[in-house]
Design an enzyme around this catalytic site. Structure first.
Site, mmCIF file in Angstrom:
data_model
loop_
_atom_site.group_PDB
_atom_site.id
_atom_site.type_symbol
_atom_site.label_atom_id
_atom_site.label_comp_id
_atom_site.label_asym_id
_atom_site.label_seq_id
_atom_site.Cartn_x
_atom_site.Cartn_y
_atom_site.Cartn_z
ATOM 1 N N TYR A 163 -1.294 7.982 -2.517
ATOM 2 C CA TYR A 163 -1.379 7.576 -3.897
ATOM 3 C C TYR A 163 -2.659 8.263 -4.784
ATOM 4 O O TYR A 163 -2.787 8.337 -5.886
ATOM 5 C CB TYR A 163 -1.537 6.044 -3.841
ATOM 6 N N GLY A 164 -3.663 8.488 -3.826
ATOM 7 C CA GLY A 164 -4.824 9.086 -4.285
ATOM 8 C C GLY A 164 -4.897 10.203 -5.063
ATOM 9 O O GLY A 164 -5.748 10.442 -5.795
ATOM 10 N N CYS A 207 -4.492 -1.824 -1.646
ATOM 11 C CA CYS A 207 -4.677 -0.239 -1.923
ATOM 12 C C CYS A 207 -5.576 -0.330 -3.151
ATOM 13 O O CYS A 207 -5.326 -0.921 -4.169
ATOM 14 C CB CYS A 207 -3.370 0.503 -2.209
ATOM 15 N N ASN A 208 -6.774 0.566 -2.809
ATOM 16 C CA ASN A 208 -7.770 0.740 -3.916
ATOM 17 C C ASN A 208 -7.175 1.467 -5.143
ATOM 18 O O ASN A 208 -7.413 1.236 -6.251
ATOM 19 C CB ASN A 208 -8.904 1.396 -3.354
ATOM 20 N N CYS A 232 -11.000 2.446 0.508
ATOM 21 C CA CYS A 232 -9.661 2.935 0.782
ATOM 22 C C CYS A 232 -9.299 1.948 1.838
ATOM 23 O O CYS A 232 -10.097 1.949 2.745
ATOM 24 C CB CYS A 232 -9.759 4.415 0.752
ATOM 25 N N THR A 233 -8.286 1.217 1.830
ATOM 26 C CA THR A 233 -7.706 0.564 2.865
ATOM 27 C C THR A 233 -7.295 1.198 4.176
ATOM 28 O O THR A 233 -7.050 0.571 5.173
ATOM 29 C CB THR A 233 -6.696 -0.469 2.542
ATOM 30 N N HIS A 234 -7.149 2.691 3.957
ATOM 31 C CA HIS A 234 -7.051 3.438 5.164
ATOM 32 C C HIS A 234 -8.198 3.502 6.187
ATOM 33 O O HIS A 234 -8.124 3.725 7.277
ATOM 34 C CB HIS A 234 -6.547 4.886 4.904
ATOM 35 N N GLU A 267 -3.235 8.830 7.942
ATOM 36 C CA GLU A 267 -1.625 8.512 8.165
ATOM 37 C C GLU A 267 -1.037 9.627 9.208
ATOM 38 O O GLU A 267 -0.019 9.078 9.509
ATOM 39 C CB GLU A 267 -1.196 8.726 6.547
ATOM 40 N N ASP A 278 0.970 -1.183 0.146
ATOM 41 C CA ASP A 278 -0.146 0.014 -0.092
ATOM 42 C C ASP A 278 0.924 1.284 0.061
ATOM 43 O O ASP A 278 2.135 1.225 0.215
ATOM 44 C CB ASP A 278 -1.015 -0.023 1.426
ATOM 45 N N SER A 279 0.400 2.387 -0.123
ATOM 46 C CA SER A 279 1.022 3.743 -0.206
ATOM 47 C C SER A 279 1.671 3.682 1.310
ATOM 48 O O SER A 279 2.692 4.502 1.716
ATOM 49 C CB SER A 279 0.075 4.818 -0.370
#
Ligand code: DGL
Length: 276
Positions: free
Chosen positions: A52-53, A83-84, A196-198, A164, A20-21
């Site tokens: 990344y988004g 990560c989407n 979004c995986t966050h 983050e 992921d980012s």
């Protein structure tokens, strides 16, 4: 063009690469650890390039290829794009690049299958990064899976950087989340997809906003189950003891704290720049 020669023979004991980012993919890695406690994970957080988004498709593709090289060099049998944004920008390219050296799993397809199975004829909301939402990938894949689902998507670009930075479960995060969720786009939805995986890290706050009245869907457990099915079907389940490794392209305290949150004492964080 491949950067180096690889001849990875898939063995059940080989690790699973997850990337992921930043810390978001740890939600997926953690779900994999719960679902498959014998699997060894190699996690790569591309903290030098997050978020990344907001990046172009081409930039995310370049980062993803570099990360895949790192994970393949470690002999990973499967690479999970946790990560989407990267799943929407780089999944097809990575499959082509990696070919038979490893199997690639993205976080979008298992969620699309889940929504198609559980929400036919319903209005479903989706929040994610600009990259994911603008790609239209969920709408396209859902349309192919079930035309009766009405998908309403909203880009929520502040959320991943906010998380983050460790801003969740506080006044600031409550207000930003409430502002986004009050957007008219999301009126009358019967479920909300966290694309979004966050976002699982703010799931309690999202549930609180909706007073637990609608389902909040995150992909972590669903992706871990899809991985389990793949490994079982291909006789790739590990039966020996697992050990995990964590790499970041730039050291951040937030990442170290998040890995410890999810993986406790098992964390040994290593710095691995993507470009030298
Ligand atoms: N966690 C990622 C996703 O699922 C990336 C968020 C970001 O870096 O912008 O999209």
């Amino acid at each position: 063009m491949r950067l180096f020669l690889r001849s990875v023979k898939k063995q059940p004991t080989a690790p699973i690469g997850v990337f992921d980012s930043g810390i978001g993919g740890l939600t997926v890695a953690h779900a994999i650890q719960q679902e498959l406690p014998n699997e060894s994970l190699i996690y790569f957080g591309d903290t030098a390039h997050l978020p990344y988004g907001d990046k172009s498709e081409a930039a995310i593709q370049a980062f993803s290829i570099k990360i895949a090289d790192v994970l393949l060099k470690q002999g990973c049998k499967v690479i999970v794009i946790a990560c989407n944004s990267a799943s929407s920008a780089a999944y097809e390219l990575l499959k082509e690049y990696v070919r038979h050296d490893a199997h690639i799993i993205n976080v979008i397809d298992p969620m699309v299958d889940y929504i198609a199975e559980h929400y036919p004829g319903k209005t479903v909301g989706l929040i994610g990064t600009k990259r994911t939402v603008q790609s239209g990938v969920y709408a396209r894949k859902l349309q192919e899976a079930d035309r009766t689902i009405n998908l309403k998507t909203l880009a929520t670009p502040l959320l991943a950087p906010m998380i983050e930075e460790g801003f969740f479960n506080n006044q600031i995060s409550h207000e930003i989340i409430a502002q986004y969720l009050a957007d008219p786009t999301l009126t009358d939805i019967e479920a909300l997809v966290l694309a979004c995986t966050h976002y699982p890290l703010i799931k309690p706050e999202i549930n609180q906003y909706y007073q637990n009245k609608i389902a909040i869907l995150d992909s972590a457990a669903i992706v871990a189950q899809a991985l389990h099915q793949y490994l079982a079907a291909h006789r790739l389940l590990n039966t020996t003891a697992a050990s995990h490794q964590f790499f970041v392209s730039d050291y951040t305290e937030a990442f170290e704290a998040a890995t410890k949150l999810f993986f406790k004492s098992q964390v040994e964080l290593r710095h691995h720049p993507l470009w030298n």
